[in-house]
Enzyme design. Structure first.
Site, PDB file in Angstrom:
ATOM      1  N   ASP A 165       0.959  -1.217   0.050  1.00  0.00           N
ATOM      2  CA  ASP A 165       0.087   0.076  -0.080  1.00  0.00           C
ATOM      3  C   ASP A 165       0.898   1.181   0.106  1.00  0.00           C
ATOM      4  OD1 ASP A 165      -2.443   1.575   0.040  1.00  0.00           O
ATOM      5  OD2 ASP A 165      -2.965   0.230   1.776  1.00  0.00           O
ATOM      6  N   ASP A 187     -10.721   1.724  -3.409  1.00  0.00           N
ATOM      7  CA  ASP A 187     -11.260   1.424  -2.102  1.00  0.00           C
ATOM      8  C   ASP A 187     -12.759   1.455  -2.121  1.00  0.00           C
ATOM      9  OD1 ASP A 187      -8.962   0.888  -0.834  1.00  0.00           O
ATOM     10  OD2 ASP A 187      -8.946   2.835   0.215  1.00  0.00           O
TER      11      ASP A 187
HETATM   12  C1  DGJ Z   1      -6.089   1.766   2.072  1.00  0.00           C
HETATM   13  C2  DGJ Z   1      -6.414   0.577   1.142  1.00  0.00           C
HETATM   14  O1  DGJ Z   1      -6.728   1.034  -0.338  1.00  0.00           O
HETATM   15  C3  DGJ Z   1      -7.276  -0.417   1.743  1.00  0.00           C
HETATM   16  O2  DGJ Z   1      -7.642  -1.316   1.084  1.00  0.00           O
HETATM   17  C4  DGJ Z   1      -6.661  -1.005   3.181  1.00  0.00           C
HETATM   18  O3  DGJ Z   1      -5.684  -1.528   2.846  1.00  0.00           O
HETATM   19  C5  DGJ Z   1      -6.358   0.464   3.865  1.00  0.00           C
HETATM   20  N1  DGJ Z   1      -5.362   1.316   3.209  1.00  0.00           N
HETATM   21  C6  DGJ Z   1      -5.407  -0.070   5.225  1.00  0.00           C
HETATM   22  O4  DGJ Z   1      -4.944   0.919   5.869  1.00  0.00           O
END
Ligand code: DGJ
Length: 720
Positions: A445, A511
């Site tokens: 991430d 997300d």
């Molecule tokens: C952002 C990501 O896009 C989510 O899927 C998740 O992993 C969160 N970060 C976790 O902090």
């Protein structure tokens, strides 16, 4: 090889031709890029296209090379900008050699006055994707300060319309169209990551081009840091698409002997709309030796199921529920390390938290492995919370442009990977994690923009170094753990580009896992990225990010058009819901071979309430008719099923377990005459022209349609 006066190079591959004019000493110009031309005397082509010497900035026609130079009389956007304390600001490269490479040509050139050497590589791959990059070397004493190095691919005058992309968190890659008029459209990304709102693919096409009509030319600047993507047209009949890295002031100062290399600028031509361009990108990506070819496992990700609430008992139950619906990979998301009980602390401390995992991750990994699944883990290696042991030990490892820290975002700062000590530390930590635990997958991430991102100490801008250090970190880790798959995530889909995909195996598109929103996000992401690389999950009944309530059939019926996964608390779902989900998992497993190797198609559906996505393979196709609104027609019209073999006969019927088949998804779907298991038998030609009558669907419903060839190649009916 020294160019001679008749040096015109015709590259032709994958239905595309690229003709380079390498005559004389100047840098090569592309005289043609588009549909394959077959047998050709390129000199005659160049003669036919040569402009009149009308004389404005120069008496002779201005030759605009792949790296346009003012010294040739060119007064548009220059290919190179830089200087030596104000000198050497305008280049005039002279070609010293041209060599054939595996997929194209390599051109070496130098400018004696400016004391610069240049190498340009231009390739045309078997899938018909072209790409170009350049390397600039300072051959003189003193520093050459580079501002940008930008390559351009010309497009024809018929391209009067542009398509590129914008977006934000939860709504990545939203399309926008503009007229391609005189002047320059410059899309800059200053976010220090690829960006939600990057140009992504900048397409120039004939007026009104669509999914399956109109000739189009597109470019993609493959870089995960600052980038510039450009469309430029002028009144001298010149139109081109370009791209390169966006450098911050003073980021690249080349000392004697040092070099800078641009990102690859990818170019794609499509003779029949966006699908034909996307098909080339997909073919190119699928031809890479490291492209994932094993069946893409069904993922269960813990993020929207438990967020930071890590507990062995709860996650064991979730893992068992995941295995029962058929999951094959279980990914533990954020919250397992250091003091990371929420998003305000712990980033940088890549040690399993004894507070929530007293016996380490081993017990959970054991549960997951015994349930027959792979184990995956979330990391965010490029970031650091000021509230972390790492930041307390090394406050000078946080990127900063001076004595001030950048404004925090998600309570975090950026770890200065350009600092070798920080880089080595992070590599050692990630290596240890993968060595000590049975981990086959990392969700990597990256959750903030790079703001004021300098190297602490010197304060110099550091986005360029950071991006390249991230690439090195991924490369080194993959070399040490070649079997581990890596997902590129950046607060959802903030890092989707072809350079990150050189070292990762899938991207997290957004997300937002609300299927209604994902229809657009995935459709446009797949303009560049094939479905097997696009993470696509089923969420909770009520979406966490939009609060829209969607039936499972819409969520799953759409999510299977990607690398399928589940991201919700399965332990709270009813037995009926779990059974339905398991049926979708079964369908995904049955069709993933087709979806992940076939040709992606999109209908040009006139009705804005509907869209049509499909994948066509050798003998069959799977299509999703999706309604995201109510139609103004009642009943709605017909839709063509594109991409099928016109000369073959297909059995076309609804594909269970879509709930149209049992009468629930469509308001009146059960009564639609073709919408029965018997379906219809029609040729690909008839299906691609006359098509199928659309069902009346409630908004946010999907009807899956399966087409199976029932004849052999010779046209004999062998099944029905
Ligand atoms: C952002 C990501 O896009 C989510 O899927 C998740 O992993 C969160 N970060 C976790 O902090």
């Amino acid at each position: 090889m020294r160019p001679s006066t008749d040096d015109l190079v015709h590259l032709s591959s994958g239905g595309v031709s690229l003709v380079l004019d390498c005559r004389g000493a100047a840098l090569p110009a592309i005289v043609y890029w588009g549909e394959a031309l077959g047998d050709l005397d390129p000199a005659q082509l160049a003669l036919a296209a040569a402009p009149q010497p009308i004389g404005f900035s120069a008496d002779t026609p201005v030759r605009v090379s792949i790296l346009p130079e003012q010294s040739a009389g060119w007064l548009g956007h220059p290919g190179l900008a830089g200087h030596r304390d104000g000198r050497a600001w305008s280049s005039r490269f002279s070609v010293s050699g041209i060599d054939r490479s595996a997929h194209g040509v390599r051109i070496d050139a130098s400018d004696r006055d400016a004391e610069l050497n240049l190498t340009v590589e231009i390739e045309l791959h078997p899938a018909g994707v072209s790409r170009a990059r350049a390397r600039l070397t300072n051959a003189g004493a003193g520093t050459y300060w580079l501002e940008h190095l930008t390559l351009f691919l010309p497009v024809p005058a018929e391209t009067t319309e542009l398509l590129d992309f914008t977006g934000h968190h939860l709504r990545e890659r939203a399309p926008q169209r503009t007229a391609f008029t005189h002047g320059m459209r410059l899309r800059e990304n200053r976010t220090g990551r690829t960006g939600y709102d990057s140009a992504f693919v900048l397409v120039a096409g004939m007026a009104g081009f669509g999914n399956r009509h109109g000739r189009v030319w597109g470019v993609h600047t493959a870089f995960s840091g600052g980038a510039r993507t450009i469309a430029e047209r002028n009144y001298h009949g010149w139109s081109a698409l370009g791209g390169g890295e966006l450098l911050l002031p003073g980021e690249v100062g080349l000392r004697e002997g040092e070099s800078y290399t641009t990102p690859w600028l990818y170019g794609v031509f499509g003779a029949a709309g966006l699908d034909s361009a996307a098909d080339r990108f997909h073919g190119y990506l699928r031809s890479r030796p490291h492209h994932p070819r094993a069946p893409r496992p069904v993922v269960v990700n813990t993020w929207e199921a438990v967020y930071f609430d890590h507990d062995l008992g709860r996650l064991t139950e979730l893992a068992h529920a995941a295995a029962r619906v058929g999951a094959e990979r279980f990914v533990l998301d954020d919250g397992w390390f250091g003091s990371r009980r929420d998003d305000t602390s712990g980033l940088g401390d890549w040690v399993v938290s004894r507070e929530v995992w007293p016996d380490g991750l081993g017990p959970l990994i054991k549960v997951v492995r015994e349930a027959g699944m792979e184990f995956g883990l979330w990391v965010e290696p490029e970031m650091i919370n000021p509230d972390s042991d790492l930041a307390r030990a090394h406050p000078d490892w946080m990127m900063a442009a001076g004595d001030r820290l950048p404004p925090p975002a998600r309570s975090q700062q950026v770890l200065d990977l350009g600092n070798p000590a920080a880089f080595d530390h992070m590599l050692e930590r990630l290596d240890a994690l993968l060595t000590e635990n049975d981990i086959s997958y990392l969700k990597w991430d990256h959750n903030r923009d790079l703001v004021d991102a300098g190297h602490p100490g010197s304060g110099r801008a550091g986005v360029h170094d950071q991006t390249n250090a991230t690439y090195r970190l991924l490369d080194d880790l993959r070399a040490r753990h070649p079997g581990v798959e890596i997902e590129s995530c950046s607060s959802g889909g903030g890092r989707v580009d072809l350079e990150i995909l050189e070292r990762t195996d899938r991207i997290w598109a957004s997300d937002c896992i609300d299927a209604h929103e994902r229809v657009g996000i995935q459709r446009w992401t797949s303009l560049l990225v094939p479905l097997e690389l696009i993470g696509s999950h089923v969420g909770a009944g009520r979406s966490h990010t939009t609060h829209r309530v969607l039936p499972l059939s819409m969520q799953a019926g759409h999510a299977i058009f990607g690398h399928f996964g589940i991201e919700c608390d399965l332990t709270t779902r009813s037995a009926a819901e779990l059974a339905e989900l398991a049926a979708w998992v079964d369908l995904y497993k049955e069709v993933r071979g087709l979806l992940h190797t076939g040709t992606l198609v999109h209908g040009d559906v006139a009705d804005p309430a509907y869209s049509l996505t499909g994948v066509v393979g050798e003998d069959d196709g799977l299509f999703a008719i999706i309604a995201t609104a109510t139609s103004d027609a009642y009943p709605p019209g017909t839709v063509a099923l594109p991409g099928l073999d016109p000369d073959r006969l297909y059995h076309v019927r609804p594909q269970p377990p879509g709930d149209v088949a049992d009468g629930n998804a469509a308001a009146w779907g059960a009564a639609l005459p073709w919408c029965t298991p018997q379906g219809v038998h029609l040729t690909g030609r008839a299906l691609g022209s006359s098509g199928l009558r659309l069902p009346v669907l409630y908004p946010d419903r999907v009807l899956l349609v399966r087409a199976t060839a029932v004849d052999d190649q010779a046209g004999r009916v062998v099944a029905s």
